[in-house]
Design an enzyme around this catalytic site. Structure first.
Site, PDB file in Angstrom:
ATOM      1  CE  LYS A  60     -16.918 -14.469  44.704  1.00 49.06           C
ATOM      2  NZ  LYS A  60     -16.910 -13.073  45.194  1.00 49.06           N
TER       3      LYS A  60
ATOM      4  CG  ASP B   1     -20.024 -13.945  46.843  1.00 49.69           C
ATOM      5  OD1 ASP B   1     -19.490 -12.830  46.727  1.00 49.69           O
ATOM      6  OD2 ASP B   1     -20.941 -14.318  46.084  1.00 49.69           O
TER       7      ASP B   1
HETATM    8  P1  NDP Z   1     -26.229 -12.968  50.918  1.00 50.16           P
HETATM    9  O1  NDP Z   1     -26.297 -14.420  50.676  1.00 50.16           O
HETATM   10  O2  NDP Z   1     -26.030 -12.468  52.301  1.00 50.16           O
HETATM   11  O3  NDP Z   1     -27.539 -12.253  50.337  1.00 50.16           O
HETATM   12  C1  NDP Z   1     -27.879 -12.362  48.987  1.00 50.16           C
HETATM   13  C2  NDP Z   1     -29.134 -11.570  48.741  1.00 50.16           C
HETATM   14  O4  NDP Z   1     -29.351 -11.464  47.344  1.00 50.16           O
HETATM   15  C3  NDP Z   1     -30.379 -12.233  49.312  1.00 50.16           C
HETATM   16  O5  NDP Z   1     -31.316 -11.242  49.603  1.00 50.16           O
HETATM   17  C4  NDP Z   1     -30.830 -13.104  48.143  1.00 50.16           C
HETATM   18  O6  NDP Z   1     -32.215 -13.429  48.166  1.00 50.16           O
HETATM   19  C5  NDP Z   1     -30.534 -12.185  46.973  1.00 50.16           C
HETATM   20  N1  NDP Z   1     -30.261 -12.996  45.788  1.00 50.16           N
HETATM   21  C6  NDP Z   1     -29.247 -13.889  45.624  1.00 50.16           C
HETATM   22  N2  NDP Z   1     -29.324 -14.481  44.420  1.00 50.16           N
HETATM   23  C7  NDP Z   1     -30.406 -13.958  43.818  1.00 50.16           C
HETATM   24  C8  NDP Z   1     -31.002 -14.136  42.563  1.00 50.16           C
HETATM   25  N3  NDP Z   1     -30.489 -15.019  41.664  1.00 50.16           N
HETATM   26  N4  NDP Z   1     -32.105 -13.400  42.266  1.00 50.16           N
HETATM   27  C9  NDP Z   1     -32.623 -12.520  43.163  1.00 50.16           C
HETATM   28  N5  NDP Z   1     -32.100 -12.300  44.386  1.00 50.16           N
HETATM   29  C10 NDP Z   1     -31.003 -12.995  44.700  1.00 50.16           C
HETATM   30  O7  NDP Z   1     -25.066 -12.437  49.948  1.00 50.16           O
HETATM   31  P2  NDP Z   1     -24.226 -11.093  50.040  1.00 50.16           P
HETATM   32  O8  NDP Z   1     -25.058  -9.988  50.567  1.00 50.16           O
HETATM   33  O9  NDP Z   1     -22.933 -11.404  50.671  1.00 50.16           O
HETATM   34  O10 NDP Z   1     -23.906 -10.833  48.494  1.00 50.16           O
HETATM   35  C11 NDP Z   1     -24.721 -10.018  47.647  1.00 50.16           C
HETATM   36  C12 NDP Z   1     -23.912  -9.529  46.465  1.00 50.16           C
HETATM   37  O11 NDP Z   1     -22.793  -8.780  46.937  1.00 50.16           O
HETATM   38  C13 NDP Z   1     -23.314 -10.625  45.569  1.00 50.16           C
HETATM   39  O12 NDP Z   1     -23.270 -10.157  44.238  1.00 50.16           O
HETATM   40  C14 NDP Z   1     -21.891 -10.769  46.095  1.00 50.16           C
HETATM   41  O13 NDP Z   1     -21.006 -11.281  45.117  1.00 50.16           O
HETATM   42  C15 NDP Z   1     -21.578  -9.299  46.394  1.00 50.16           C
HETATM   43  N6  NDP Z   1     -20.478  -9.041  47.318  1.00 50.16           N
HETATM   44  C16 NDP Z   1     -20.453  -9.598  48.562  1.00 50.16           C
HETATM   45  C17 NDP Z   1     -19.422  -9.318  49.418  1.00 50.16           C
HETATM   46  C18 NDP Z   1     -19.388  -9.809  50.816  1.00 50.16           C
HETATM   47  O14 NDP Z   1     -18.457  -9.412  51.541  1.00 50.16           O
HETATM   48  N7  NDP Z   1     -20.325 -10.597  51.278  1.00 50.16           N
HETATM   49  C19 NDP Z   1     -18.289  -8.484  48.983  1.00 50.16           C
HETATM   50  C20 NDP Z   1     -18.452  -7.878  47.690  1.00 50.16           C
HETATM   51  C21 NDP Z   1     -19.509  -8.180  46.886  1.00 50.16           C
HETATM   52  P3  NDP Z   1     -32.705 -14.885  48.653  1.00 50.16           P
HETATM   53  O15 NDP Z   1     -32.574 -14.864  50.148  1.00 50.16           O
HETATM   54  O16 NDP Z   1     -34.089 -15.011  48.170  1.00 50.16           O
HETATM   55  O17 NDP Z   1     -31.777 -15.873  48.008  1.00 50.16           O
HETATM   56  O1  2IT Z   2     -16.916 -10.230  45.995  1.00 50.17           O
HETATM   57  C1  2IT Z   2     -16.192 -10.030  46.986  1.00 50.17           C
HETATM   58  O2  2IT Z   2     -15.353  -9.109  47.006  1.00 50.17           O
HETATM   59  C2  2IT Z   2     -16.359 -10.895  48.160  1.00 50.17           C
HETATM   60  N1  2IT Z   2     -17.247 -11.733  48.173  1.00 50.17           N
HETATM   61  C3  2IT Z   2     -15.425 -10.763  49.329  1.00 50.17           C
HETATM   62  C4  2IT Z   2     -14.152 -11.494  49.061  1.00 50.17           C
HETATM   63  C5  2IT Z   2     -13.188 -11.560  50.226  1.00 50.17           C
HETATM   64  O3  2IT Z   2     -12.176 -12.239  50.035  1.00 50.17           O
HETATM   65  O4  2IT Z   2     -13.419 -10.971  51.281  1.00 50.17           O
END
Ligand code: NDP
Ligand code: 2IT
Length: 451
Positions: A130, A170
């Site tokens: 990561k 992410d």
């Molecule tokens: P995005 O940046 O697309 O969206 C993040 C969302 O979470 C936004 O709504 C943001 O609000 C909110 N958020 C982020 N930080 C905080 C915080 N400290 N407190 C409150 N709200 C928060 O990210 P993703 O949707 O990609 O990721 C969301 C989660 O999913 C993370 O934990 C990530 O690690 C996990 N994940 C993502 C994957 C991927 O493929 N993208 C894969 C697997 C897991 P705001 O706009 O106000 O910041």
């Molecule tokens: O937390 C996760 O699994 C991700 N943000 C996606 C990682 C990836 O390599 O697609």
């Protein structure tokens, strides 16, 4: 007996805390895994003698670097960047890049540790890593984001490679940022390879990568409900977040007949008692992703909804809950509230959104509870399929990929049953995922000897 980690769990955790001071998120992630692994390896001397858990909880390396860039006013700005390469026993390091002001070495170490187990569960050959930076993309112009991404990659490129370490997106890193970073990698190395995933479809990306995490989480949820002969039709869902994972989880819930009541961001949550349908989800996607707006503006577009500032949505009664924002966003009391309100199933879209107290509450209540390393693995799984397509130099069809994603999520669910079925109709998915992921990585490490 030889010196080994044949110590008890509290002694092992004391050591982890001592070696990782001021890293609470990392210690929390190790504790959650160690609780199950200690029980599993009790009678397996080889895992002790070879110190396998101790070694997985010590990253192969942590690279930290300075990222300098110039803002639109010509000011020099300095951020810190990292890449944590946790473990490559079963394949190249693989995991996302996060840009958020809350990013620290502890956060990235916990994410790389979790990723190691998650990637093993997908059945694909990927190790765990990561990276990221404490850079805050909010309020930055597109040119500033481009300059930052280029500067970040100017150091990162030395540490990654299609067979070495393959980053992706992410929090704060989506298709646009991957484009800027890939462009810079290509410029520096003169190499067009699958060094990042989540790429655009025109330049080596895979269909359904964008949707895969959210869709996969809902497929996993449907698999859990099916063990109780239930499905999502007519079920109410509370979702946190409004980014990539949250909006695609919402979309799949709607497609499978459920009703989504909430979404949120760091400012608070919106509650729409009529349900957040596809048209409203499209509005959120465009508002949050393309215009970088605030979720509270939803109530201006859809006045029947209400906005609750500064709160998470766990108090809204629901059948199923999907935390899809960030770590430690669902605490013990939130878990107790969800259960008191009759919530039957929780599938984590985010990484470690539930704190340790909350995990223990869900386990004690014996509800259907999937930890992120199982239920959010769909994103990295399709990243793995993107790597395969890049190696083959071809693109697979959408229907093929959709089926593969469904099959992989069903496979992870099955692995959880193998090690998590407690009898009497209760499946401990946390234990199932921890042991399933651990065993694969551990057995590979045993094969390699002391390295
Ligand atoms: P995005 O940046 O697309 O969206 C993040 C969302 O979470 C936004 O709504 C943001 O609000 C909110 N958020 C982020 N930080 C905080 C915080 N400290 N407190 C409150 N709200 C928060 O990210 P993703 O949707 O990609 O990721 C969301 C989660 O999913 C993370 O934990 C990530 O690690 C996990 N994940 C993502 C994957 C991927 O493929 N993208 C894969 C697997 C897991 P705001 O706009 O106000 O910041
Ligand atoms: O937390 C996760 O699994 C991700 N943000 C996606 C990682 C990836 O390599 O697609």
């Amino acid at each position: 007996m030889a010196v080994s980690d044949h110590v008890d769990l509290p002694t092992f955790m004391e050591g982890v805390k001592k070696r990782n001071p001021y890293q609470p998120e990392f210690v929390q992630a190790v504790q959650e895994v160690a609780e199950d692994i200690f029980e599993f390896i009790q009678d397996k001397e080889e895992y002790h003698a070879q110190q396998i858990l101790r070694r997985i909880a010590e990253p192969d390396r942590v690279v930290s670097f300075r990222v300098c860039w110039e803002d639109d006013n010509g000011n020099v700005r300095v951020q810190r960047g990292w890449r944590v390469q946790n473990n490559n026993a079963i394949g190249p390091y693989k995991g996302g890049i996060r840009f958020h002001p809350s990013v620290t070495e502890s956060v990235l170490k916990f994410l790389a540790f979790e990723q190691t187990f998650k990637n093993a569960l997908t059945g694909l050959p990927m190790g765990g890593g990561k990276g990221g930076s404490n850079f805050n993309p909010k309020g930055k112009s597109v040119r500033e984001i481009m300059r930052f991404c280029q500067s970040f990659m100017t150091e990162l490129y030395r540490h990654i490679g299609a067979d070495v370490d393959v980053p992706a997106g992410d929090i704060g890193v989506g298709g646009r940022e991957i484009g800027f970073m890939f462009g810079q990698y290509k410029r520096i190395t003169n190499n067009f390879t699958g060094v990042l995933t989540g790429k655009g479809l025109e330049w080596g990306g895979s269909l359904i990568r964008t949707e895969a995490t959210g869709y996969g989480a809902v497929y996993f949820l449907a698999n859990m409900l099916a063990t109780k002969s239930e499905d999502l039709i007519g079920k109410t869902a509370v979702i946190s977040g409004s980014g990539n994972v949250a909006t695609h989880a919402a979309e799949k819930i709607v497609q499978l007949g459920g009703k989504v009541l909430t979404l949120s961001d760091s400012g608070g949550y919106i509650h729409d008692p009529d349900g957040i349908d596809q048209e409203k989800i499209n509005w959120v996607k465009s508002h949050k992703t393309h215009r970088r707006g605030r979720i509270e503006e939803y109530v201006e577009a859809f006045p029947k909804a209400t906005f609750v500032a500064g709160k998470t949505p766990w108090g809204v009664p629901c059948d199923v809950a999907l935390p899809c924002a960030t770590q430690n966003e669902l605490l013990g009391d939130d878990a107790r509230t969800l259960i008191a309100n009759g919530c039957k199933a929780v599938a984590e879209g985010a990484n470690m959104p539930t704190d340790l107290d909350g995990v223990h509450v869900f386990k004690a209540a014996r509800i259907l509870y999937a930890p992120g390393k199982a239920s959010n693995a769909g994103g990295v799984a399709v990243s793995g399929l993107e790597m395969s397509q890049n190696s083959e130099r071809r693109s697979w069809r959408e229907d093929e990929l959709q089926q593969m994603l469904k099959d992989i999520m069903a496979g992870i669910h099955k692995s959880c049953l193998t090690y998590g079925d407690q009898g009497g109709g209760y499946i401990d998915y946390v234990k199932g995922a921890n042991i399933g992921g651990f065993k694969k990585v551990a057995d590979a490490m045993l094969a390699f000897g002391v390295v």
